[in-house]
Design an enzyme around this catalytic site. Structure first.
Site, PDB file in Angstrom:
ATOM      1  N   HIS A  58      52.182  48.674  38.100  1.00  0.00           N
ATOM      2  CA  HIS A  58      51.616  49.535  37.285  1.00  0.00           C
ATOM      3  C   HIS A  58      52.510  50.936  37.138  1.00  0.00           C
ATOM      4  O   HIS A  58      52.486  51.662  36.118  1.00  0.00           O
ATOM      5  CB  HIS A  58      50.103  49.761  37.242  1.00  0.00           C
ATOM      6  CG  HIS A  58      49.444  48.803  36.780  1.00  0.00           C
ATOM      7  ND1 HIS A  58      49.028  47.690  37.917  1.00  0.00           N
ATOM      8  CD2 HIS A  58      49.275  48.069  35.548  1.00  0.00           C
ATOM      9  CE1 HIS A  58      48.579  46.742  37.091  1.00  0.00           C
ATOM     10  NE2 HIS A  58      48.539  46.730  35.730  1.00  0.00           N
TER      11      HIS A  58
ATOM     12  N   GLU B 225      44.829  35.648  32.336  1.00  0.00           N
ATOM     13  CA  GLU B 225      45.710  36.087  33.238  1.00  0.00           C
ATOM     14  C   GLU B 225      45.617  35.462  34.532  1.00  0.00           C
ATOM     15  O   GLU B 225      46.281  35.923  35.487  1.00  0.00           O
ATOM     16  CB  GLU B 225      45.599  37.826  33.143  1.00  0.00           C
ATOM     17  CG  GLU B 225      44.344  38.235  33.551  1.00  0.00           C
ATOM     18  CD  GLU B 225      44.461  39.767  33.408  1.00  0.00           C
ATOM     19  OE1 GLU B 225      45.602  40.385  33.757  1.00  0.00           O
ATOM     20  OE2 GLU B 225      43.260  40.430  33.527  1.00  0.00           O
TER      21      GLU B 225
ATOM     22  N   CYS C 240      49.806  40.416  25.673  1.00  0.00           N
ATOM     23  CA  CYS C 240      50.143  41.659  25.848  1.00  0.00           C
ATOM     24  C   CYS C 240      50.601  41.835  27.101  1.00  0.00           C
ATOM     25  O   CYS C 240      50.685  42.968  27.674  1.00  0.00           O
ATOM     26  CB  CYS C 240      48.712  42.278  25.904  1.00  0.00           C
ATOM     27  SG  CYS C 240      47.558  41.786  27.060  1.00  0.00           S
TER      28      CYS C 240
HETATM   29  C1  PEP Z   1      48.720  41.708  32.416  1.00  0.00           C
HETATM   30  O1  PEP Z   1      48.440  41.270  33.643  1.00  0.00           O
HETATM   31  O2  PEP Z   1      49.560  41.063  31.624  1.00  0.00           O
HETATM   32  C2  PEP Z   1      48.007  42.639  31.651  1.00  0.00           C
HETATM   33  C3  PEP Z   1      48.602  43.243  30.558  1.00  0.00           C
HETATM   34  O3  PEP Z   1      47.298  43.567  32.341  1.00  0.00           O
HETATM   35  P1  PEP Z   1      47.818  44.680  33.508  1.00  0.00           P
HETATM   36  O4  PEP Z   1      49.430  44.686  33.522  1.00  0.00           O
HETATM   37  O5  PEP Z   1      47.085  45.888  33.165  1.00  0.00           O
HETATM   38  O6  PEP Z   1      47.292  43.971  34.737  1.00  0.00           O
HETATM   39 MG    MG Z   2      46.717  42.073  34.157  1.00  0.00          MG
END
Ligand code: PEP
Ligand code: MG
Length: 588
Positions: free
Chosen positions: A191, A433, A504
């Site tokens: 992140h 996911e 996403c």
């Molecule tokens: C993902 O896991 O692809 C996602 C969009 O969520 P994050 O990156 O916040 O885990």
């Molecule tokens: Mg995620």
């Protein structure tokens, strides 16, 4: 000059000056100080102790007023420890004798004391170990915070160098004008990396020994396209990079000019491009870069950038602002995705052994129902303002999804009883996911209004590779055939049940993946705002037939390398201008 390879996580090039940042959770780097600095380091220590004592006195008074004398005792104990000369004097001595910075002296002395407490036969003492760490963090926070504050006063071309950065630290770069960063650890979709893309600053992670190589103030180049950090570059390298930066700036300017043209393929298929955001304030940027709404609002950043649990009002304000600024375009609010590398202050103190497989995300919310309900109240209240969708993260079992929906409906009933407005027909979706969600997508499709495929986690859980770990970064790829298969299955289930499906994850913002994603069947992509013009350029220069052909060929390959090579060749053939000036080695 030293060239240090790493993982490219946020594109473009920056040429600046190194700013070395200390880190609270790791032993501070092994740097030593010279004898002239001893007094200064001791003074820094004294100031940090004084500031901590002042803070404790305030906390004690407040606790006494609100909870009574007994509750305030804990702070009295902390104050007593911190005023004890047998704790502080050895720290001062260590600075003088061994020429270590104040942070090192503090960490080492608290560790000694914690070990002493842990060895005591009496459990009353053993339970004090947590207090010792709490105190250690308090003093260190003052030392490191003071250090980090200097960043705000540093030059605008500051490039942060750190062994590791938390998403919270990276978030603060927004206000500190940091021009780029590089770290020793980290992975492509950690992140912290995602935040770099949100801030639109070049970043490289996983450089391994950068902290020991670079010195404060060194000239430094971060090549966020190729994943390279160059410390103390020579004249020729500097000129080469200045030219690269010029070419990239010209491309970015030309893309910005076409950012608001429609996202339609050459054969007329309309693609919905949306933005991923971490803050409500980013919505205008999404629109400016040509996004038609928000496909993913990572709401947990409200926690990461606050020293307390965000109140219902604070949350409502953020969600309402996002919906208001989207001006009639849809905003998808993802419920808190806390845990793993996005932890609260409290969780940081009690780390899990295996946090990515632990109590993260929807699991955390479902075990903290009152917090979850308060969160959903804020989201639902904002749904009265404009088009808003709710999305649950990390669903891996049907039970979780049903429980989450149940809690949501409970909250709706509460609001209705209280006469508080919300959208009773709000669309409810889930992230796909986890491999479990993708494999069971036919069943899930009957229970939700939409899917959003989160490739960042889908990759990590499918290939069993920690998305933040630089040591296994070579395995982490969206082009892995197993990941493609799961995406394909999810899209097929979604189509069968007429459930809209978007992507996403970070691949959605990588122009090398756009043809593949369209060919697989995605018609909605959500990405960091600054990536949208690149994706739109691809969309506008390809036809769906070519994309489908590419996806079919990719699906027939059985190795990640072959798929990656295929995508790369296609990208260079169809839209070479996006890669001019950079021999890119990046890609998710
Ligand atoms: C993902 O896991 O692809 C996602 C969009 O969520 P994050 O990156 O916040 O885990
Ligand atoms: Mg995620």
């Amino acid at each position: 000059m030293r060239e240090m390879p790493g993982i490219a996580v946020s594109p473009a090039v920056v040429i600046g000056r190194a700013f070395l940042l200390d880190d609270i959770r790791r032993p501070v780097s092994s740097r030593s100080i010279n004898s002239g600095e001893v007094q200064n380091e001791q003074a820094r220590l004294d100031e940090a102790v004084e500031a901590s004592l002042a803070e404790l006195a305030e906390l004690r008074t407040r606790a006494e007023e609100e909870f009574g004398r007994d509750a305030a005792q804990i702070f009295a104990f902390h104050q007593g420890m911190l005023m004890d000369k047998t704790l502080i004097d050895p720290m001062r001595q260590r600075i003088a004798d061994d020429h270590v910075p104040a942070e090192t002296a503090v960490q080492e002395q608290f560790r000694i004391v914690a070990e002493q407490f842990a060895r005591m036969p009496d459990t009353a003492f053993r339970t004090k170990v947590d207090d010792v760490w709490d105190l250690d963090h308090r003093v260190l926070r003052h030392l490191i915070g003071e250090h980090q504050n200097r960043l705000a006063d540093s030059d605008t071309d500051s490039v942060v160098i750190a062994s590791e950065l938390t998403p919270t630290q990276t978030a603060s770069f927004r206000d500190q004008g940091v021009a780029g960063f590089a770290t020793d650890s980290g992975g492509l979709t950690s992140h912290t990396a995602i935040f770099a893309r949100a801030l639109n600053i070049p970043a490289v992670v996983g450089c391994e020994s950068l902290v020991d190589t670079a010195r404060d103030g060194d000239p430094i180049i971060i090549d966020g396209d190729q994943g390279l950090v160059i410390v103390r570059p020579d004249e020729e390298t500097l000129e080469r990079y200045e030219e690269r930066a010029r070419v990239a700036a010209a491309l970015a300017a030309s893309l910005r000019e076409t950012a608001n043209e429609p996202a339609i393929t050459t054969d007329g298929v309309e693609i919905e491009l949306l933005g991923n955001i971490e803050y409500a304030a980013e919505v205008p940027t999404v629109l400016e870069y040509g996004g038609r709404g928000v496909g993913l609002f990572r709401t947990e950043y409200l926690w990461l950038t606050s020293d307390h649990e965000p109140t219902e009002e604070e949350q409502y304000k953020a969600f309402a602002e996002s919906v208001g600024s989207a001006d009639g375009l849809p905003v998808t609010i993802r419920t808190f995705d806390l845990g793993a590398d996005k932890y609260t202050q409290q969780r940081a103190m009690n780390p899990e052994r295996n946090p990515f497989l632990g109590e993260r995300s929807i699991r955390y919310c479902l075990t903290n129902i009152s917090m979850f309900k308060q969160h959903l109240r804020a989201v639902l209240r904002a749904s009265a303002i404009g088009p808003l969708k709710i999305m649950f993260p990390l669903i891996s079992t049907m039970m979780e999804l049903r429980q989450a929906k149940l809690v949501l409906h409970d909250v709706m009933e509460d609001l209705a009883e209280e006469g508080i407005a919300f959208d009773p027909n709000v669309k409810i979706g889930m992230m796909v996911e986890t491999p479990a969600a993708a494999i069971m997508s036919t069943s899930f499709a009957r229970e939700v209004d939409f899917f959003s495929v989160g490739t960042n986690d889908l990759i990590q859980y499918t290939i069993a590779v920690d998305r933040t770990n630089e040591r296994v970064a070579n395995l982490y790829s969206g082009a892995d055939p197993a990941v493609l298969r799961l995406m394909k299955d999810t899209i097929r289930s979604a189509r069968r049940h007429e459930v809209p499906v978007s992507c996403c994850g970070e691949v959605a913002g990588d122009p090398e993946y756009t043809m593949l994603l369209l060919g697989l069947g995605f018609r909605t992509l959500s990405a960091s705002p600054s990536r949208l013009p690149y994706v739109k350029r691809v969309v506008r220069s390809v036809d769906i037939n070519a994309c489908e052909l590419l996806a079919r060929r990719a699906g027939s390959l059985d190795s990640e390398r072959q798929v990656t090579a295929l995508l790369r060749d296609a990208a260079r053939k169809h839209f070479p201008e996006l890669f001019d000036g950079r021999s890119i080695e990046s890609g998710v």
